[in-house]
Design a protein around this motif. Structure first.
Motif, PDB file in Angstrom:
ATOM      1  N   GLY A  46      -9.146  25.971 -15.799  1.00 15.63           N
ATOM      2  CA  GLY A  46      -8.883  26.938 -16.857  1.00 15.63           C
ATOM      3  C   GLY A  46      -9.242  28.352 -16.472  1.00 15.63           C
ATOM      4  N   ALA A  70      -8.304  33.286 -24.578  1.00 18.66           N
ATOM      5  CA  ALA A  70      -8.199  32.000 -25.284  1.00 18.66           C
ATOM      6  C   ALA A  70      -6.882  31.310 -24.988  1.00 18.66           C
ATOM      7  CB  ALA A  70      -8.362  32.222 -26.787  1.00 18.66           C
ATOM      8  N   SER A  74      -6.436  27.724 -23.066  1.00 16.50           N
ATOM      9  CA  SER A  74      -5.817  26.618 -23.807  1.00 16.50           C
ATOM     10  C   SER A  74      -4.571  26.084 -23.113  1.00 16.50           C
ATOM     11  CB  SER A  74      -5.462  27.069 -25.229  1.00 16.50           C
ATOM     12  OG  SER A  74      -6.616  27.471 -25.932  1.00 16.50           O
ATOM     13  N   SER A  75      -3.888  26.951 -22.395  1.00 17.71           N
ATOM     14  CA  SER A  75      -2.655  26.540 -21.728  1.00 17.71           C
ATOM     15  C   SER A  75      -2.917  25.734 -20.463  1.00 17.71           C
ATOM     16  CB  SER A  75      -1.812  27.765 -21.362  1.00 17.71           C
ATOM     17  OG  SER A  75      -2.405  28.492 -20.296  1.00 17.71           O
ATOM     18  N   GLY A  82     -10.513  22.178 -23.072  1.00 13.43           N
ATOM     19  CA  GLY A  82      -9.550  23.232 -23.374  1.00 13.43           C
ATOM     20  C   GLY A  82      -9.567  23.667 -24.826  1.00 13.43           C
ATOM     21  N   PRO A  83      -9.367  22.725 -25.760  1.00 18.86           N
ATOM     22  CA  PRO A  83      -9.402  23.098 -27.169  1.00 18.86           C
ATOM     23  C   PRO A  83     -10.734  23.719 -27.597  1.00 18.86           C
ATOM     24  CG  PRO A  83      -8.425  20.924 -26.900  1.00 18.86           C
ATOM     25  CD  PRO A  83      -8.951  21.314 -25.561  1.00 18.86           C
ATOM     26  N   TRP A  85     -13.127  25.372 -25.692  1.00 18.49           N
ATOM     27  CA  TRP A  85     -13.331  26.720 -25.143  1.00 18.49           C
ATOM     28  C   TRP A  85     -12.285  27.694 -25.671  1.00 18.49           C
ATOM     29  CZ3 TRP A  85     -17.154  28.659 -21.777  1.00 18.49           C
ATOM     30  CH2 TRP A  85     -18.120  27.720 -21.401  1.00 18.49           C
ATOM     31  N   GLY A  86     -11.064  27.227 -25.836  1.00 19.45           N
ATOM     32  CA  GLY A  86     -10.025  28.084 -26.399  1.00 19.45           C
ATOM     33  C   GLY A  86     -10.368  28.517 -27.810  1.00 19.45           C
ATOM     34  N   THR A  87     -10.828  27.548 -28.620  1.00 18.61           N
ATOM     35  CA  THR A  87     -11.228  27.852 -29.986  1.00 18.61           C
ATOM     36  C   THR A  87     -12.415  28.808 -30.008  1.00 18.61           C
ATOM     37  OG1 THR A  87     -10.442  25.707 -30.784  1.00 18.61           O
ATOM     38  CG2 THR A  87     -12.045  26.850 -32.160  1.00 18.61           C
ATOM     39  N   ARG A 121     -13.965  22.194 -34.207  1.00 20.09           N
ATOM     40  CA  ARG A 121     -12.987  21.554 -33.325  1.00 20.09           C
ATOM     41  C   ARG A 121     -13.521  20.259 -32.721  1.00 20.09           C
ATOM     42  NH1 ARG A 121      -7.949  23.632 -31.353  1.00 20.09           N
ATOM     43  NH2 ARG A 121      -6.858  21.711 -30.876  1.00 20.09           N
TER      44      ARG A 121
END
Length: 210
Positions: A46, A70, A74-75, A82-83, A85-87, A121
């Protein structure tokens, strides 16, 4: 919002990304003790993306910049990381939108936003043996230091020290979330990999602070 605010946030995020990539094996080994061992790989993939796309991120303000981070994370990151850390970055971005300057109080608000996002999350909270058990008490400590009028340098050092102390203390806890929870009581005696990873990342940011 000043250029200095953005520069400080850029420094912290870039340091985080570099540490995640450089410590891939160490974070993976930590996670393999009672987890599935993919933490190092997931974070490295990531944040490799973050570093690769660094120059293309919009820098209209701190909130926009963090939102771009973010989306990049997430991608690219699979699994649960992913979800989460993205959140965390999205919630920090939302908090940054509400302030005019990134001072200590704003940093606390951004960290609170990030941890609240991870709670929601990941359906986790304090006591579940996750990175929250390091990050939430460390944020509380930062808030105390700010209220006491500590210098920015002392605030950063106290924040890093508390993160490390609480990350190490997760060794005494039984995991209740994630793959480590499958180990039950066998998870006692080893620290949470995510909490230790966060401690290492924050220690690096503070040690290299310009």
């Amino acid at each position: 919002m000043s250029a200095t605010d953005l520069a400080d946030v850029e420094f912290a995020v870039h340091s985080l990304a570099q540490t995640a990539v450089e410590k891939e094996k160490e974070f993976g080994d930590l996670d393999a003790v009672v987890g599935d061992g993919d933490l190092g790989y997931s974070l490295a993939r990531g944040f490799e993306k973050v570093l690769a796309d660094w120059d293309s991120f919009k820098r209209d303000d701190v909130a926009t910049f963090l939102q771009q981070i973010a989306l990049a994370i997430s991608s690219r990151i699979g699994g649960t990381s992913g979800p989460l850390w993205g959140t965390a970055f999205l919630r920090a971005s939302a908090a940054a939108k509400t302030v005019d300057t990134i001072d200590g109080t704003a940093v606390v608000a951004m960290l609170r936003g990030a941890t609240d996002g991870i709670k929601a999350r990941g359906n986790a909270d304090l006591g579940d043996k996750t990175l929250l058990d390091a990050l939430i008490p460390a944020t509380d400590e930062l808030e105390r230091q700010l209220a006491a009028g500590a210098s920015p340098e002392d605030c950063r050092k106290s924040f890093a020290a508390k993160t490390r102390e609480c990350a190490d203390a997760t060794s005494t806890m039984e995991a209740r979330r994630g793959r480590a929870s499958y180990s039950g009581e066998r998870s006692i005696g080893s620290p949470d990999a995510g909490a230790v990873a966060v401690a290492i990342i924050i220690e690096r940011i503070v040690a290299d602070w310009p």
